[in-house]
Design a protein around this motif. Sequence first.
Motif, PDB file in Angstrom:
ATOM      1  N   ARG A   1      29.447 -17.457  -4.437  1.00  0.00           N
ATOM      2  CA  ARG A   1      28.375 -18.469  -4.522  1.00  0.00           C
ATOM      3  C   ARG A   1      27.362 -18.264  -3.396  1.00  0.00           C
ATOM      4  O   ARG A   1      26.176 -18.495  -3.566  1.00  0.00           O
ATOM      5  CB  ARG A   1      28.945 -19.894  -4.492  1.00  0.00           C
ATOM      6  CG  ARG A   1      29.733 -20.231  -5.760  1.00  0.00           C
ATOM      7  CD  ARG A   1      30.231 -21.662  -5.756  1.00  0.00           C
ATOM      8  NE  ARG A   1      29.142 -22.614  -5.875  1.00  0.00           N
ATOM      9  CZ  ARG A   1      28.514 -22.903  -7.015  1.00  0.00           C
ATOM     10  NH1 ARG A   1      28.894 -22.303  -8.132  1.00  0.00           N
ATOM     11  NH2 ARG A   1      27.534 -23.771  -7.049  1.00  0.00           N
TER      12      ARG A   1
ATOM     13  N   VAL B   1      24.695 -22.558   0.148  1.00  0.00           N
ATOM     14  CA  VAL B   1      24.092 -22.105   1.404  1.00  0.00           C
ATOM     15  C   VAL B   1      25.165 -21.971   2.484  1.00  0.00           C
ATOM     16  O   VAL B   1      26.103 -22.767   2.536  1.00  0.00           O
ATOM     17  CB  VAL B   1      22.983 -23.065   1.904  1.00  0.00           C
ATOM     18  CG1 VAL B   1      21.694 -22.831   1.169  1.00  0.00           C
ATOM     19  CG2 VAL B   1      23.403 -24.510   1.796  1.00  0.00           C
ATOM     20  N   LEU B   2      25.015 -20.965   3.338  1.00  0.00           N
ATOM     21  CA  LEU B   2      26.028 -20.726   4.369  1.00  0.00           C
ATOM     22  C   LEU B   2      25.764 -21.578   5.620  1.00  0.00           C
ATOM     23  O   LEU B   2      24.662 -22.114   5.802  1.00  0.00           O
ATOM     24  CB  LEU B   2      26.089 -19.233   4.728  1.00  0.00           C
ATOM     25  CG  LEU B   2      24.790 -18.469   5.027  1.00  0.00           C
ATOM     26  CD1 LEU B   2      24.206 -18.889   6.341  1.00  0.00           C
ATOM     27  CD2 LEU B   2      25.094 -16.975   5.053  1.00  0.00           C
ATOM     28  N   ASP B   3      26.793 -21.725   6.436  1.00  0.00           N
ATOM     29  CA  ASP B   3      26.633 -22.453   7.697  1.00  0.00           C
ATOM     30  C   ASP B   3      26.182 -21.493   8.798  1.00  0.00           C
ATOM     31  O   ASP B   3      25.307 -21.796   9.591  1.00  0.00           O
ATOM     32  CB  ASP B   3      27.960 -23.105   8.121  1.00  0.00           C
ATOM     33  CG  ASP B   3      28.408 -24.171   7.152  1.00  0.00           C
ATOM     34  OD1 ASP B   3      27.570 -24.605   6.335  1.00  0.00           O
ATOM     35  OD2 ASP B   3      29.595 -24.558   7.189  1.00  0.00           O
TER      36      ASP B   3
ATOM     37  N   SER C   1      20.627 -16.855   5.809  1.00  0.00           N
ATOM     38  CA  SER C   1      21.023 -16.925   7.222  1.00  0.00           C
ATOM     39  C   SER C   1      20.888 -18.385   7.596  1.00  0.00           C
ATOM     40  O   SER C   1      20.626 -19.224   6.734  1.00  0.00           O
ATOM     41  CB  SER C   1      20.123 -16.037   8.081  1.00  0.00           C
ATOM     42  OG  SER C   1      18.848 -16.642   8.203  1.00  0.00           O
ATOM     43  N   ASP C   2      21.038 -18.690   8.904  1.00  0.00           N
ATOM     44  CA  ASP C   2      20.912 -20.112   9.257  1.00  0.00           C
ATOM     45  C   ASP C   2      19.462 -20.598   9.187  1.00  0.00           C
ATOM     46  O   ASP C   2      19.205 -21.793   9.244  1.00  0.00           O
ATOM     47  CB  ASP C   2      21.547 -20.393  10.625  1.00  0.00           C
ATOM     48  CG  ASP C   2      20.924 -19.548  11.713  1.00  0.00           C
ATOM     49  OD1 ASP C   2      20.021 -18.736  11.390  1.00  0.00           O
ATOM     50  OD2 ASP C   2      21.338 -19.679  12.874  1.00  0.00           O
TER      51      ASP C   2
ATOM     52  N   PHE D   1      16.595 -18.760   3.452  1.00  0.00           N
ATOM     53  CA  PHE D   1      17.322 -18.914   2.198  1.00  0.00           C
ATOM     54  C   PHE D   1      16.424 -18.470   1.052  1.00  0.00           C
ATOM     55  O   PHE D   1      15.351 -19.023   0.839  1.00  0.00           O
ATOM     56  CB  PHE D   1      17.764 -20.367   1.965  1.00  0.00           C
ATOM     57  CG  PHE D   1      18.502 -20.544   0.670  1.00  0.00           C
ATOM     58  CD1 PHE D   1      19.850 -20.243   0.573  1.00  0.00           C
ATOM     59  CD2 PHE D   1      17.839 -20.979  -0.470  1.00  0.00           C
ATOM     60  CE1 PHE D   1      20.526 -20.370  -0.633  1.00  0.00           C
ATOM     61  CE2 PHE D   1      18.511 -21.112  -1.676  1.00  0.00           C
ATOM     62  CZ  PHE D   1      19.868 -20.814  -1.759  1.00  0.00           C
TER      63      PHE D   1
END
Lengths: 242, 537
Positions: free
Chosen positions: A50, A57-59, A72-73, A76
């Motif tokens: 996902r 979305v990643l942390d 990335s932080d 997106f």
Amino acid sequence: MNTILTIQNVVKTFNKGKVIALNGVSFDLKVGNILAVVGESGSGKTTLIRLITGLAVLDEGVIRLQDKIVSSDSIFIAPEKRKVGMVFQDYALFPHLTIFENISYGISKKVNKKERVAEVLKLIGLSDVEKRYPHELSGGQQQRIALARSLAPSPELLILDEPFSNLDVLLRNQLREDIATIIKKTNTTAIFVTHDIKDALAISDDILVLQNGNIIQSGKTKDVVESPNSKYVKLLLDSVTA
Amino acid sequence: MKAKIKNIKRDTNKWSILLLTIVLFVAIPTLTIFINLFKGPGESWSHLVANLLPDYVLNSTILIIGTTIFTLFFGISSGWLLARYHLPFKKQLEWLLILPLAIPSYITAYAYAGMFDYAGFFDKFFHFKMDIMNHYGLIFVLSISLYPYVYVASRAFFLNQSNNIIEASKLLGASERKTFFKLILPLARPAYIGGLILVLMEVLNDYGAAKYYGINTFTTGIFRAWFSLEEPETAIYLSAILVGIIFLLISVEKRQRRRIGYFNSSRNHQQIAQLHPTKKQKILFFSIVFIPVLLGFIVPVLQLLYWAFLTYKEVFNSEFISIALQSLGIALLSAFCTVLFVLFLIFFTKWNRLNILKPLTKVAVLGYAIPGAVIAVGVLIPTVFFDKWLITFVKSVFDLKIGFLINGTIVALIYAYMIRYMAVAYNPIEATSLKTGKSLVEASKLLGKGNLYTFLKIEFPLLKSAILSGFILVFVDVIKELPLTLILKPYQINTLAVKAYEYASDELIAEASLPSLFIVLTGIIPVVFLNRLISKK
């Protein structure tokens, strides 16, 4: 060989950080390779794909596709701009569209849709189904159509999320081989997510074993089979020979 | 912390901003009531607290207790008897029992008041008169109008209940009666309490019936404070108390709802076995089930038809047609705007990536819990403020004189309807949207299509029937609405509900029948929908 996907220290948590789904995962995927991501339920397989597709979305960490940062932080890129195709576990065929409309859905306007649909249908060995609706096809046929639909726009990376989990054993064995052949024939780079190590061994060039959000072993499928580095991986492999 | 701020910045997109704007737009009336509470009550507040408030509290409490007893009796008994026994005309009774919902309670109130009045049906044929325009009469009218909420909830529960527990009870030696009172009734509690809360919300929202029967309630009090005392501050204080009571009721319902999952945990699901009653039982049970249909639908409709027959020549004129068309036009426009904003709210929430904003969507369902009169007050204050500001602004910048643009116009009325009935459209659309499945949307995105394209090509075609039912439900609710319309309708515009109310207030109760019948006819549509929905389940 060029790298198509780079995952660097990716962290994803749920429940305000209480549940760690992925804990600093890193790996690369080379163009043209098929990578099997193996692990039991809750190991982080689904979260990983996902994040790659942009459906979550990643942390922390970075995901690069074709050397371009897509997550990335602070960055997106939306899923529709990533050129990543996916075959869903439940196939996700649009029930109100015909097979032709389903397959041509993602094809660019610049491409002749009729020709491309015929081409991918030939590839998966189905014809005369363009005018039918998904519910008029068998489970195995729906599976193939789902694959054809995701291949039709020529994605740079194809992800298959437990594609055989809804099929019976005989059909599963047959399709496993067929799909491996099709992916190889089209020279598509693919990530194949499964909890069944048999699927992984039959299809993949590389393998990545996940447990509790951590990669516990990765490498060439042959190498992992020959020298498992932990009891868990050994148990997984033994389950095939048992 | 820095990482979190970075994430928020990354996840904020145009949909987040649009979502916040819609949420604010929907929340304005409620926020207005809340903010104005800090300004203090009006001059008459202490007088009202000493003299009228006890009356409002007492009357509302009596109405709540009375309607609770009767709606529970009518709703549960008919739901259970139809689920458990083979009765004559069972199929027809199943949907006839819901029909009283098609008649607004103020119209049932007019019908019964007329029937028992001087020269009414009973006086004419039996020389019998009775004053029913009191607490008891109002409890009767509200109960037979609103029991379907309890019936629908109980019936859905009984239909989903497993037969195994009844058989287990029987094998333990319990009689049919004991099984019902000791087992079925306690198990069904979360379901019928859910229905009852809706009944009580309608009771507290009622203006037309209470006003006509001369019973002072919170809603009539809000009208009095606003129009007679001309004290918005006092109206706001009363509104706040009313909203407080309703939220208390909702929290009770939520606690009950949490228990439903536990009670429905039976796995080997087999529907309740149907029994063949004895002849005596058949007559008794049929009467119990038929009486609410008779009193709640057949009798008032027959009375309205009779009155309509007597008065249609005077009432059915160009003015009536014009009012009917205005009513239809306003209802259509309101339903369209409501559904549109519900779609905005649902899809902006989906497309927004900021998780902290997602719970805000629930403001959509807030309006249904707030009585129409309170929403009207909450809409009037900010719109008057906005219009005054605009007049001053235009005067100072362009040296032009303009009038009120929102207040006293159809814009404010439709805005208020939207706030009140958003939940009615939100619930079916959101439920279907969740059922449609995330993977279809995700598949579309991964095939290179954006949010709007995915919505138009994939989600909208699959949501069409839910959108249509949401539209029809809002349309009918707007046609029936009275208190909010009375406060906010523009001077030159009229609706069927207001016309019926005006006739009834002028003691021209027979003349009120034609607009009332028109409203009832429109109200039957969602009842048929509702019944189909339960049958499918």
